[in-house]
Structure formats: C-alpha cells, structure tokens
Design a protein around this motif. Structure first.
Motif, short mmCIF file in Angstrom:
data_model
loop_
_atom_site.label_atom_id
_atom_site.label_comp_id
_atom_site.label_asym_id
_atom_site.label_seq_id
_atom_site.Cartn_x
_atom_site.Cartn_y
_atom_site.Cartn_z
N ILE A 1 31.26 7.95 43.44
CA ILE A 1 31.39 8.34 42.03
C ILE A 1 32.83 8.15 41.57
O ILE A 1 33.10 7.61 40.49
N ALA A 2 33.79 8.59 42.40
CA ALA A 2 35.20 8.44 42.04
C ALA A 2 35.58 6.97 41.94
O ALA A 2 36.34 6.59 41.05
N GLY A 3 35.06 6.15 42.82
CA GLY A 3 35.33 4.71 42.76
C GLY A 3 34.81 4.09 41.47
O GLY A 3 35.48 3.27 40.84
N ASN A 4 33.60 4.50 41.05
CA ASN A 4 33.04 3.99 39.80
C ASN A 4 33.86 4.46 38.60
O ASN A 4 34.11 3.68 37.67
N ALA A 5 34.28 5.72 38.61
CA ALA A 5 35.10 6.25 37.52
C ALA A 5 36.45 5.53 37.47
O ALA A 5 36.97 5.22 36.40
N LEU A 6 37.00 5.25 38.64
CA LEU A 6 38.28 4.54 38.72
C LEU A 6 38.14 3.12 38.14
O LEU A 6 38.99 2.68 37.38
N LYS A 7 37.05 2.44 38.47
CA LYS A 7 36.82 1.09 37.92
C LYS A 7 36.70 1.13 36.40
O LYS A 7 37.23 0.27 35.71
N LEU A 8 35.99 2.15 35.90
CA LEU A 8 35.83 2.29 34.45
C LEU A 8 37.19 2.50 33.79
O LEU A 8 37.53 1.82 32.83
N LEU A 9 37.99 3.41 34.34
CA LEU A 9 39.30 3.71 33.76
C LEU A 9 40.23 2.49 33.82
O LEU A 9 40.91 2.17 32.85
N GLN A 10 40.24 1.80 34.95
CA GLN A 10 41.12 0.65 35.09
C GLN A 10 40.68 -0.53 34.22
O GLN A 10 41.50 -1.35 33.84
N GLY A 11 39.41 -0.59 33.88
CA GLY A 11 38.90 -1.66 33.05
C GLY A 11 39.13 -1.46 31.56
O GLY A 11 38.90 -2.36 30.76
N LEU A 12 39.57 -0.25 31.19
CA LEU A 12 39.80 0.03 29.77
C LEU A 12 41.09 -0.61 29.28
O LEU A 12 42.06 -0.68 30.02
N PRO A 13 41.10 -1.04 28.03
CA PRO A 13 42.36 -1.51 27.44
C PRO A 13 43.38 -0.37 27.41
O PRO A 13 43.02 0.79 27.52
N LYS A 14 44.63 -0.71 27.23
CA LYS A 14 45.71 0.29 27.31
C LYS A 14 45.89 1.12 26.04
O LYS A 14 46.66 2.05 26.03
N ASP A 15 45.15 0.78 24.97
CA ASP A 15 45.37 1.52 23.72
C ASP A 15 44.61 2.85 23.72
O ASP A 15 43.59 3.01 24.39
N ALA A 16 45.11 3.81 22.95
CA ALA A 16 44.57 5.17 22.93
C ALA A 16 43.14 5.21 22.38
O ALA A 16 42.32 5.99 22.87
N LYS A 17 42.82 4.39 21.39
CA LYS A 17 41.48 4.42 20.80
C LYS A 17 40.42 4.01 21.81
O LYS A 17 39.35 4.61 21.87
N SER A 18 40.70 3.01 22.62
CA SER A 18 39.74 2.55 23.63
C SER A 18 39.51 3.64 24.68
O SER A 18 38.37 3.89 25.08
N VAL A 19 40.60 4.27 25.11
CA VAL A 19 40.48 5.32 26.12
C VAL A 19 39.73 6.51 25.52
O VAL A 19 38.85 7.09 26.15
N GLY A 20 40.05 6.86 24.28
CA GLY A 20 39.38 7.97 23.62
C GLY A 20 37.89 7.75 23.47
O GLY A 20 37.09 8.68 23.64
N SER A 21 37.48 6.52 23.16
CA SER A 21 36.05 6.23 22.99
C SER A 21 35.30 6.27 24.32
O SER A 21 34.10 6.54 24.36
N ALA A 22 35.97 6.01 25.42
CA ALA A 22 35.32 6.02 26.74
C ALA A 22 35.48 7.37 27.45
O ALA A 22 35.00 7.54 28.56
N LEU A 23 36.15 8.31 26.79
CA LEU A 23 36.45 9.58 27.44
C LEU A 23 35.20 10.37 27.81
O LEU A 23 35.16 11.01 28.86
N ASP A 24 34.15 10.31 26.97
CA ASP A 24 32.92 11.05 27.28
C ASP A 24 32.25 10.50 28.55
O ASP A 24 31.82 11.26 29.41
N ARG A 25 32.16 9.16 28.66
CA ARG A 25 31.57 8.55 29.86
C ARG A 25 32.39 8.89 31.09
O ARG A 25 31.86 9.26 32.14
N LEU A 26 33.70 8.77 30.96
CA LEU A 26 34.59 9.06 32.08
C LEU A 26 34.51 10.53 32.47
O LEU A 26 34.43 10.87 33.65
N GLY A 27 34.50 11.39 31.47
CA GLY A 27 34.41 12.84 31.72
C GLY A 27 33.12 13.21 32.42
O GLY A 27 33.10 14.07 33.30
N ALA A 28 32.01 12.57 32.04
CA ALA A 28 30.73 12.85 32.69
C ALA A 28 30.76 12.43 34.16
O ALA A 28 30.23 13.14 35.03
#
Length: 162
Positions: A54-81
């Motif tokens: 699970i941690a590996g999958n979450a890490l891949k998701l986080l590392q695959g996100l663009p560096k801007d705040a809006k992209s991270v904010g939009s993926a925060l729910d998936r990452l948080g889950a």
C-alpha cells in the motif's frame, strides 16, 4: 503534513509543498522498504507485506504528481485514502479481566541483551550525514538517525563525541 497545508481551502507555497512532499515520500518509503525478521510470526509478515505494498502504491502516486499545488491538492483525497489504509492495521487484543486464570501477577520475561552491530559511537568530526551514508547508503536519511535519537541529539548540526 500535506493535508494540513491544504486545510480550509488554502494553497501552500512552493517551499512548503516541497518540504511536505519530501517528508511524506520519506515516510512512505520507510514503510514500503520495511522487511520483517525471518523469524517473525506469519501474521506480522502478511500485515507488513500488505502495508509495504500500500505504501509503495501511495509513493508511486505521490511521485507521479506534478510539482504544482493544485495537482497535489486534487489528488489529496486518493492519497489520503491510501495512507488511511496503513493506519487500519489490526492491533493485538489485550486479555480481558475475565481471561485471567488467577489473581497472581504474570511474569514477563525480557529478552536478553545482545551486541548491537548497528550502533555507532560518535567520534570527533563525525556528522549525521556521513553516518547515514555509511549506514543507509544515502546521506539524506540522516533524519532517520536524528528522529531515533532525539533524546540524545539536541542539535543535529552539532553532534558530540561519545
């Protein structure tokens, strides 16, 4: 950390976001890289293997996100889950008062002390970065040493011999 940065609809600055991403990646990598001892119980091995995946999958998701705040904010729910799944590990149940066979206190035997090959005695001129490079292969992991020894290290930039 990431969730706190986006609380109340705020958008964090680039430095805050980079620091929170780095800390989150570091924590996820620590869980993903964890391997139980060979003699660990099978239940523990299964639970830690699942958490590692699970941690590996979450890490891949986080590392695959663009560096801007809006992209991270939009993926925060998936990452948080995904991260919330890590916190749902079953804890061993404590025996209830009815399970105790007698009123005698139980004796708990402590494991014998063994030599610790991972211990390091600080010498003059040592830095946490150098020790981390020798121990973990990466100097950036000096925070692992600092967090594990916060009671002994007052300032990570100035460690004392001994």
């Amino acid at each position: 950390l990431l969730k706190g940065l986006f609380a109340d609809g705020k958008l964090p600055g680039a430095e805050q976001l980079a620091a929170a991403r780095s800390a989150t990646e570091f924590a996820l990598r620590s869980v993903a890289d964890f391997r139980p001892a060979a003699d660990a119980p099978d239940v523990f091995k299964q639970t830690s293997g699942s958490a590692s995946q699970i941690a590996g999958n979450a890490l891949k998701l986080l590392q695959g996100l663009p560096k801007d705040a809006k992209s991270v904010g939009s993926a925060l729910d998936r990452l948080g889950a995904m991260i919330a799944e890590l916190a749902v590990a079953p804890a061993p149940a404590a025996p209830s008062a009815n399970d105790v066979g007698s009123n005698q206190p139980k004796t708990i035997e402590q494991a014998p002390l063994t030599a610790n090959n991972a211990a390091v005695i600080i010498r003059r001129g040592d830095t946490l970065w150098q020790i981390s490079r020798r121990t973990y292969g990466l100097g950036v992991r000096y925070t692992t040493i600092y967090i594990a020894n916060e009671d002994k290290i007052i300032n990570p930039d100035r460690i004392r011999p001994g």
